[in-house]
Scaffold this active site. Sequence first.
Site, PDB file in Angstrom:
ATOM      1  N   TYR A   1      55.222 -27.918  12.796  1.00  0.00           N
ATOM      2  CA  TYR A   1      54.866 -29.148  14.021  1.00  0.00           C
ATOM      3  C   TYR A   1      53.963 -29.835  12.324  1.00  0.00           C
ATOM      4  O   TYR A   1      54.046 -29.258  10.925  1.00  0.00           O
ATOM      5  CB  TYR A   1      53.873 -27.817  14.735  1.00  0.00           C
ATOM      6  CG  TYR A   1      53.610 -26.471  13.950  1.00  0.00           C
ATOM      7  CD1 TYR A   1      53.501 -26.659  13.115  1.00  0.00           C
ATOM      8  CD2 TYR A   1      53.583 -25.601  14.917  1.00  0.00           C
ATOM      9  CE1 TYR A   1      53.658 -25.006  12.413  1.00  0.00           C
ATOM     10  CE2 TYR A   1      52.616 -24.338  14.617  1.00  0.00           C
ATOM     11  CZ  TYR A   1      53.086 -23.775  13.102  1.00  0.00           C
ATOM     12  OH  TYR A   1      52.632 -22.260  13.505  1.00  0.00           O
ATOM     13  N   GLU A   2      52.049 -30.242  13.028  1.00  0.00           N
ATOM     14  CA  GLU A   2      51.216 -31.029  11.827  1.00  0.00           C
ATOM     15  C   GLU A   2      52.334 -31.979  11.117  1.00  0.00           C
ATOM     16  O   GLU A   2      52.292 -31.904  10.438  1.00  0.00           O
ATOM     17  CB  GLU A   2      51.090 -29.597  11.081  1.00  0.00           C
ATOM     18  CG  GLU A   2      50.523 -28.358  11.521  1.00  0.00           C
ATOM     19  CD  GLU A   2      49.433 -29.197  13.287  1.00  0.00           C
ATOM     20  OE1 GLU A   2      49.023 -30.031  12.487  1.00  0.00           O
ATOM     21  OE2 GLU A   2      48.858 -28.267  13.574  1.00  0.00           O
ATOM     22  N   GLY A   3      53.685 -32.500  11.899  1.00  0.00           N
ATOM     23  CA  GLY A   3      53.610 -33.632  11.239  1.00  0.00           C
ATOM     24  C   GLY A   3      55.377 -32.748  10.288  1.00  0.00           C
ATOM     25  O   GLY A   3      55.211 -31.755   9.201  1.00  0.00           O
TER      26      GLY A   3
END
Length: 591
Positions: free
Chosen positions: A432-434
């Site tokens: 997550y968050e890229g």
Amino acid sequence: MNYQAPLRDMRFVWHEMFDVTGHCQHLGLDLDRDTLDGILEEAGRFTAEVIAPLNRNSDEQGCQLLGTEVSTPDGFREAYRQYVDNGWASMTGPMAYGGQGLPQMASACVHEMLMAASLSFRIYSGLTEGAVLAVHRHGSEALRQTWLGKMVSGEWTGTMCLTEPQAGTDLALLRTRAQPQADGSYLITGNKIFISGGEQDLTDNTIHLVLARLPDAPAGVKGISLFLVPKILTDGRRNELSCGALEHKMGIKGASTCVMNFDGAQGWLVGEPNQGLSCMFTMMNDARFQVGLQGLGIAEAAFQGGLAYARERLQSRSLTGAVAPDKVADPIIVHPDVRRMLLTQKSLTEGCRMLGAYTARQLDLEHGAPDPEDRRAAMRRAALLIPIVKGFFTDVGQEVASLGVQLYGGHGYIREWGMEQLMRDSRITQLYEGTNGIQALDLVRRKLMGDGGAELHALVEELSQHVEAAGHQPRLQEMAGAVSQRLEEWRALGKTIIEACQRDPQEIGAVSVDFLAYSAYVLLAGLWLQAAVRAGETLTDGTGESAFYQAKLQTADFYWRRVLPRASAHREALLGGANCLMAMPASDFSC
């Protein structure tokens, strides 16, 4: 598994490597060493006594969805109330809205403790801090006055609502719509998935930051706007939004991960129309740094568990003869392979803590340095480091947790000891968050190629100063030579990559993951050399605990001899080029 904050190592990084007190004074903050150490010690007590005991049950019980309401695991509400009442939620918030305004360098250690004690618990407050940052920097004064105070205090929580079923990383595919209203608000309609803390019972209100498109928005990412959408409106009415489902996950089961439905929910524009992505990136950069700290927290918890077990578990005799002849076998810490795993855990975890503090320092200077040029320089340095911190720290969290399972043997694979939970919980941090692949692309395409390698060159020059300092200590000269060679290799490799990527854009994706890992290993080598210099000076002066500083020197020695060589493999791999990846037709991948 019992977590205790590594206060001694944190103080070493704070005071002996980066002078956190002087840093705070430079930012104009009245925080002396006693105050900072008091924060550290109280956070250590709170996380060990209040948060860590919740972790096992949060995994067993998880969150429950009843209708559209979500209940968090037993104990979370009471612990969150203590968290807010004791001021931890407002620690980094802007002082104008009731926050304490502590710098990142001071707060990062506290956040690491929370993540090590219970990643699920920390997720709720972590997203809120990011939402505060975005509203404070980009929201109108009316929005700030209406919503920020209770978000800063922790009385209300915040979320990031980006992802949709058809749009993961590719935000150009977003379909959520925002319809302007006569009163200046907007009606938000659409569905968002993977929303951490989207619904919970810790607070009475949740402030959602939602990416959506205006009716006349251009296509792609240039047509995305950001909206503040509260669960409860100012008049007490519930907004037209709800949790449609909870995701069934591999880990972080105590954190509610929600499908959120917005059915004409009232919201307000944050920032300028069609500039939502740039506003959200204010939040994303902070979130990516925080996710890096999640990997670090998991690594510390796994190292502590592995070390405790290795000291107690009796299996076989030492290769050189009985070490504990009064016992049926020796503790496994006497075996070289167990030492290899423990020292790998220790050197990576403590090295990441150094890099985390260094990066936090840049984030503070970016916004708080008195000199505008210093702020710009810190912004460039932070931009280079953030993808490395997010990508490498989370890879380290997974590796160190896996080593923890290995140290426990078969006991690590069962739930009783808690090590397999750390491995499951840490896995999301790489996604997550890229994803970490996206972080690597960002490092090469936007950061390295964006300035032609100038910032990388500046960082190499700075790290080289520690090589010069190490030259005055005979015991460090060999390590200093190895680090110096790697730094020059890093600089040259950056130039080679830029030239290759300019010839063939496919090279950007082909080299990126290996270049990020290579960069991280060399960065940690430079920081371990700095730590070794400081430890050597203290031992020479005879002014500190000799065992602690000897351990620093020995861990630094292990790192450059046994971990830093990994960089060579990454270098050779990325020099292999893109053709071996792209030559095979997609149809030929089938068995």
